[in-house]
Design a protein around this motif. Structure first.
Motif, PDB file in Angstrom:
ATOM      1  N   ILE A 100       4.278  32.257  60.478  1.00  0.00           N
ATOM      2  CA  ILE A 100       3.813  32.126  59.099  1.00  0.00           C
ATOM      3  C   ILE A 100       4.681  32.987  58.193  1.00  0.00           C
ATOM      4  CG2 ILE A 100       1.883  32.435  57.506  1.00  0.00           C
ATOM      5  CD1 ILE A 100       1.289  30.338  59.592  1.00  0.00           C
ATOM      6  N   THR A 101       5.269  32.383  57.169  1.00  0.00           N
ATOM      7  CA  THR A 101       6.066  33.138  56.205  1.00  0.00           C
ATOM      8  C   THR A 101       5.405  33.084  54.837  1.00  0.00           C
ATOM      9  OG1 THR A 101       8.115  32.573  57.380  1.00  0.00           O
ATOM     10  CG2 THR A 101       8.332  33.420  55.155  1.00  0.00           C
ATOM     11  N   PHE A 102       4.887  34.219  54.381  1.00  0.00           N
ATOM     12  CA  PHE A 102       4.327  34.326  53.032  1.00  0.00           C
ATOM     13  C   PHE A 102       5.462  34.518  52.042  1.00  0.00           C
ATOM     14  CE2 PHE A 102       0.133  36.310  54.739  1.00  0.00           C
ATOM     15  CZ  PHE A 102      -0.316  35.048  55.095  1.00  0.00           C
ATOM     16  N   GLY A 103       5.424  33.773  50.929  1.00  0.00           N
ATOM     17  CA  GLY A 103       6.481  33.876  49.933  1.00  0.00           C
ATOM     18  C   GLY A 103       6.108  34.691  48.720  1.00  0.00           C
ATOM     19  N   THR A 104       4.887  34.479  48.211  1.00  0.00           N
ATOM     20  CA  THR A 104       4.463  35.169  46.992  1.00  0.00           C
ATOM     21  C   THR A 104       2.946  35.314  46.980  1.00  0.00           C
ATOM     22  OG1 THR A 104       4.459  35.097  44.559  1.00  0.00           O
ATOM     23  CG2 THR A 104       4.350  32.981  45.708  1.00  0.00           C
TER      24      THR A 104
ATOM     25  N   PHE B  31       3.647  36.766  61.825  1.00  0.00           N
ATOM     26  CA  PHE B  31       3.707  36.758  60.365  1.00  0.00           C
ATOM     27  C   PHE B  31       4.990  37.420  59.896  1.00  0.00           C
ATOM     28  CE2 PHE B  31      -0.825  36.103  60.890  1.00  0.00           C
ATOM     29  CZ  PHE B  31      -1.158  35.297  59.821  1.00  0.00           C
ATOM     30  N   THR B  32       5.527  36.903  58.817  1.00  0.00           N
ATOM     31  CA  THR B  32       6.658  37.553  58.169  1.00  0.00           C
ATOM     32  C   THR B  32       6.549  37.326  56.665  1.00  0.00           C
ATOM     33  OG1 THR B  32       9.069  37.810  58.222  1.00  0.00           O
ATOM     34  CG2 THR B  32       8.214  35.568  58.357  1.00  0.00           C
ATOM     35  N   VAL B  33       7.217  38.154  55.899  1.00  0.00           N
ATOM     36  CA  VAL B  33       7.220  38.037  54.433  1.00  0.00           C
ATOM     37  C   VAL B  33       8.629  37.660  54.004  1.00  0.00           C
ATOM     38  CG1 VAL B  33       6.991  39.296  52.247  1.00  0.00           C
ATOM     39  CG2 VAL B  33       5.316  39.635  54.091  1.00  0.00           C
ATOM     40  N   SER B  34       8.731  36.625  53.196  1.00  0.00           N
ATOM     41  CA  SER B  34      10.035  36.121  52.787  1.00  0.00           C
ATOM     42  C   SER B  34      10.800  37.167  51.979  1.00  0.00           C
ATOM     43  CB  SER B  34       9.868  34.855  51.943  1.00  0.00           C
ATOM     44  OG  SER B  34      11.107  34.480  51.379  1.00  0.00           O
ATOM     45  N   PRO B  35      12.077  37.365  52.301  1.00  0.00           N
ATOM     46  CA  PRO B  35      12.904  38.293  51.512  1.00  0.00           C
ATOM     47  C   PRO B  35      13.395  37.684  50.200  1.00  0.00           C
ATOM     48  CG  PRO B  35      14.202  37.352  53.279  1.00  0.00           C
ATOM     49  CD  PRO B  35      12.809  36.832  53.467  1.00  0.00           C
ATOM     50  N   ILE B  36      13.075  36.418  49.957  1.00  0.00           N
ATOM     51  CA  ILE B  36      13.511  35.769  48.717  1.00  0.00           C
ATOM     52  C   ILE B  36      12.740  36.339  47.539  1.00  0.00           C
ATOM     53  CG2 ILE B  36      13.653  33.572  47.477  1.00  0.00           C
ATOM     54  CD1 ILE B  36      13.853  32.219  50.250  1.00  0.00           C
ATOM     55  N   ARG B  37      13.470  36.777  46.532  1.00  0.00           N
ATOM     56  CA  ARG B  37      12.841  37.377  45.353  1.00  0.00           C
ATOM     57  C   ARG B  37      12.471  36.298  44.347  1.00  0.00           C
ATOM     58  NH1 ARG B  37      17.040  41.595  43.300  1.00  0.00           N
ATOM     59  NH2 ARG B  37      18.430  39.845  43.725  1.00  0.00           N
ATOM     60  N   HIS B  38      11.297  36.452  43.756  1.00  0.00           N
ATOM     61  CA  HIS B  38      10.831  35.503  42.746  1.00  0.00           C
ATOM     62  C   HIS B  38      11.082  36.121  41.368  1.00  0.00           C
ATOM     63  CE1 HIS B  38       8.748  32.608  45.482  1.00  0.00           C
ATOM     64  NE2 HIS B  38       8.835  33.660  46.274  1.00  0.00           N
TER      65      HIS B  38
ATOM     66  N   HIS C 161       1.463  30.462  79.590  1.00  0.00           N
ATOM     67  CA  HIS C 161       2.361  30.559  80.741  1.00  0.00           C
ATOM     68  C   HIS C 161       2.172  31.905  81.446  1.00  0.00           C
ATOM     69  CE1 HIS C 161       3.784  27.101  78.716  1.00  0.00           C
ATOM     70  NE2 HIS C 161       4.393  27.763  77.776  1.00  0.00           N
ATOM     71  N   GLU C 162       0.953  32.440  81.368  1.00  0.00           N
ATOM     72  CA  GLU C 162       0.548  33.629  82.106  1.00  0.00           C
ATOM     73  C   GLU C 162       1.287  34.882  81.677  1.00  0.00           C
ATOM     74  OE1 GLU C 162       0.876  32.717  86.238  1.00  0.00           O
ATOM     75  OE2 GLU C 162      -0.747  31.250  86.187  1.00  0.00           O
ATOM     76  N   GLN C 163       1.620  34.984  80.390  1.00  0.00           N
ATOM     77  CA  GLN C 163       2.175  36.216  79.861  1.00  0.00           C
ATOM     78  C   GLN C 163       1.098  36.947  79.065  1.00  0.00           C
ATOM     79  OE1 GLN C 163       5.868  35.966  77.775  1.00  0.00           O
ATOM     80  NE2 GLN C 163       6.561  34.208  78.941  1.00  0.00           N
ATOM     81  N   THR C 164       1.200  38.280  79.048  1.00  0.00           N
ATOM     82  CA  THR C 164       0.301  39.066  78.223  1.00  0.00           C
ATOM     83  C   THR C 164       0.726  38.920  76.768  1.00  0.00           C
ATOM     84  OG1 THR C 164       0.038  40.661  79.995  1.00  0.00           O
ATOM     85  CG2 THR C 164      -0.631  41.359  77.810  1.00  0.00           C
ATOM     86  N   MET C 165      -0.267  38.874  75.865  1.00  0.00           N
ATOM     87  CA  MET C 165       0.093  38.686  74.476  1.00  0.00           C
ATOM     88  C   MET C 165      -0.755  39.548  73.565  1.00  0.00           C
ATOM     89  SD  MET C 165      -1.678  35.055  73.419  1.00  0.00           S
ATOM     90  CE  MET C 165      -1.460  35.324  71.677  1.00  0.00           C
ATOM     91  N   SER C 166      -0.231  39.842  72.389  1.00  0.00           N
ATOM     92  CA  SER C 166      -1.018  40.350  71.284  1.00  0.00           C
ATOM     93  C   SER C 166      -1.304  39.167  70.383  1.00  0.00           C
ATOM     94  CB  SER C 166      -0.245  41.427  70.514  1.00  0.00           C
ATOM     95  OG  SER C 166       0.007  42.530  71.359  1.00  0.00           O
ATOM     96  N   ALA C 167      -2.440  39.184  69.745  1.00  0.00           N
ATOM     97  CA  ALA C 167      -2.841  38.014  68.967  1.00  0.00           C
ATOM     98  C   ALA C 167      -1.969  37.810  67.736  1.00  0.00           C
ATOM     99  CB  ALA C 167      -4.303  38.150  68.551  1.00  0.00           C
ATOM    100  N   VAL C 168      -1.613  38.901  67.070  1.00  0.00           N
ATOM    101  CA  VAL C 168      -0.883  38.803  65.805  1.00  0.00           C
ATOM    102  C   VAL C 168       0.217  39.854  65.782  1.00  0.00           C
ATOM    103  CG1 VAL C 168      -1.045  39.005  63.300  1.00  0.00           C
ATOM    104  CG2 VAL C 168      -2.914  37.961  64.565  1.00  0.00           C
ATOM    105  N   GLU C 169       1.415  39.442  65.371  1.00  0.00           N
ATOM    106  CA  GLU C 169       2.519  40.376  65.222  1.00  0.00           C
ATOM    107  C   GLU C 169       3.173  40.180  63.867  1.00  0.00           C
ATOM    108  OE1 GLU C 169       5.367  40.704  68.361  1.00  0.00           O
ATOM    109  OE2 GLU C 169       3.911  40.249  69.922  1.00  0.00           O
ATOM    110  N   TYR C 170       3.910  41.205  63.449  1.00  0.00           N
ATOM    111  CA  TYR C 170       4.668  41.138  62.200  1.00  0.00           C
ATOM    112  C   TYR C 170       6.147  41.269  62.520  1.00  0.00           C
ATOM    113  CZ  TYR C 170       6.781  42.504  57.771  1.00  0.00           C
ATOM    114  OH  TYR C 170       7.602  42.568  56.662  1.00  0.00           O
ATOM    115  N   PHE C 171       6.948  40.351  61.970  1.00  0.00           N
ATOM    116  CA  PHE C 171       8.395  40.447  62.116  1.00  0.00           C
ATOM    117  C   PHE C 171       8.995  40.816  60.762  1.00  0.00           C
ATOM    118  CE2 PHE C 171      12.677  38.617  61.872  1.00  0.00           C
ATOM    119  CZ  PHE C 171      13.266  39.306  62.922  1.00  0.00           C
ATOM    120  N   PRO C 172       9.777  41.900  60.668  1.00  0.00           N
ATOM    121  CA  PRO C 172      10.196  42.457  59.378  1.00  0.00           C
ATOM    122  C   PRO C 172      11.427  41.812  58.755  1.00  0.00           C
ATOM    123  CG  PRO C 172      10.952  43.879  61.133  1.00  0.00           C
ATOM    124  CD  PRO C 172      10.160  42.780  61.794  1.00  0.00           C
ATOM    125  N   SER C 173      11.403  40.509  58.521  1.00  0.00           N
ATOM    126  CA  SER C 173      12.546  39.858  57.875  1.00  0.00           C
ATOM    127  C   SER C 173      12.764  40.399  56.467  1.00  0.00           C
ATOM    128  CB  SER C 173      12.346  38.346  57.827  1.00  0.00           C
ATOM    129  OG  SER C 173      11.133  38.006  57.185  1.00  0.00           O
TER     130      SER C 173
END
Length: 315
Positions: free
Chosen positions: A118-122, A172-179, A215-227
């Motif tokens: 999910i990428t939030f823009g504004t 989740f990530t936040v778009s680096p595009i400036r409005h 596929h039998e991997q351990t997971m966290s439900a939600v992560e943030y990627f710092p784009s």
């Protein structure tokens, strides 16, 4: 001597493989990342409703139980207020058919997806008749109320979605595009709200119990990627922006993509991606003389390679 402020990202415990299906939703930065996924044949679906920018509209897109089309007519065109302008048409029936097809595509994508990016823009939203729309479609400005969404309402919109899809892994990530049209100060406030909302969601759902990887991997439900941080802090230079000085350049997008791959792809997946990307480049190579013997041999070899890859990766 350090000439950059590097954004340090620990490799995720969740590793994306070619057994996964990725669903990408959000702003045009999400579309840019989808282009990279296309070029390595990773199973995915990208923005069935078209490019969406604010968190409430993206959340609305995931509510496939809604059967309301919310079609409006203005200046000779019919528009869906829940979708991108690419759905607009002079023919109302074509719009409704496209809307129905996109809803079915979303239903299928949500059923298949193991990873949802999910990428939030504004955080700026436009209300029409009391509801936030996905796109104004150049309707009269007087028809809308423009306001900045709050952290609490964004979190409230996404909490039930994350609960509903407990079998998915959300990045989740936040778009680096400036409005810029909002103003630089307003843009910073907007991005801050998005970052705070994602922080709260990751705090609530990170490490949730009972969400095993298919596929039998351990997971966290939600992560943030710092784009957002990578582009604004690590690539802090106008040479990493396109001519409009708002969108990241192709080089910047490639760099963010490489950081994403190193975070979420296992060494084996990265190797497979390189193999498939080389094939993608060959398949899209422009042949100047298709009737030549050399070109015919190339196309024959390409067809044989494609059959091998289809069999190996179930493309």
């Amino acid at each position: 001597m350090d000439l950059q402020t590097i954004v340090h990202i620990a490799p995720s415990e969740w590793q994306i493989t070619y057994q996964d299906h990725v669903l990408l939703l959000g702003s045009c930065f999400s579309d840019s990342m989808a282009d990279k996924i296309v070029a390595c044949y990773l199973p995915h679906t990208s923005n069935p409703y078209g490019t969406l920018y604010n968190p409430l509209s993206i959340a609305q897109a995931m509510d496939t139980r809604a059967d309301e089309d919310w079609i409006v007519y203005d200046k000779g065109l019919y528009h869906s207020l829940l979708r991108h302008g690419s759905f607009s048409n002079t023919n109302e029936e074509k719009v409704r058919r496209a809307v129905a097809e996109s809803r079915e595509q979303m239903v299928q994508a949500l059923a298949k997806a193991t990873v949802i990016i999910i990428t939030f823009g504004t955080a700026w939203g436009y209300e029409y008749e009391g509801r936030v729309v996905a796109n104004c479609h150049k309707l009269p400005a007087s028809a809308f109320t423009r306001r900045r969404l709050t952290v609490n309402e964004i979190v409230a919109a996404w909490e039930p979605i994350l609960e509903q899809y407990k079998d998915k892994h959300f990045i989740f990530t936040v778009s680096p595009i400036r409005h810029i049209k909002d103003g630089l100060h307003e843009n910073q406030l907007s991005k801050g709200i998005l970052l705070a909302a994602v922080e709260e969601l990751t705090r609530q759902f990170d490490g949730a119990v009972g969400r095993p990887h298919p596929h039998e991997q351990t997971m966290s439900a939600v992560e943030y990627f710092p784009s957002y941080e990578i582009v604004l802090d690590e690539l802090r230079d106008y040479r990493f922006y396109a001519e409009d000085m708002m969108h990241p350049s192709a080089q910047a997008v490639q760099y963010v993509w490489e950081r994403f791959v190193s975070t979420y792809m296992s060494p084996q997946t990265q190797q497979d991606m390189q193999t498939l990307h080389r094939f993608y480049q060959k398949k899209h190579h422009r042949i100047l003389h298709p009737d030549s013997e050399e070109s015919k041999r190339f196309l024959q070899q390409l067809a044989e390679e494609e059959n091998r890859l289809k069999s190996k990766f179930n493309l």
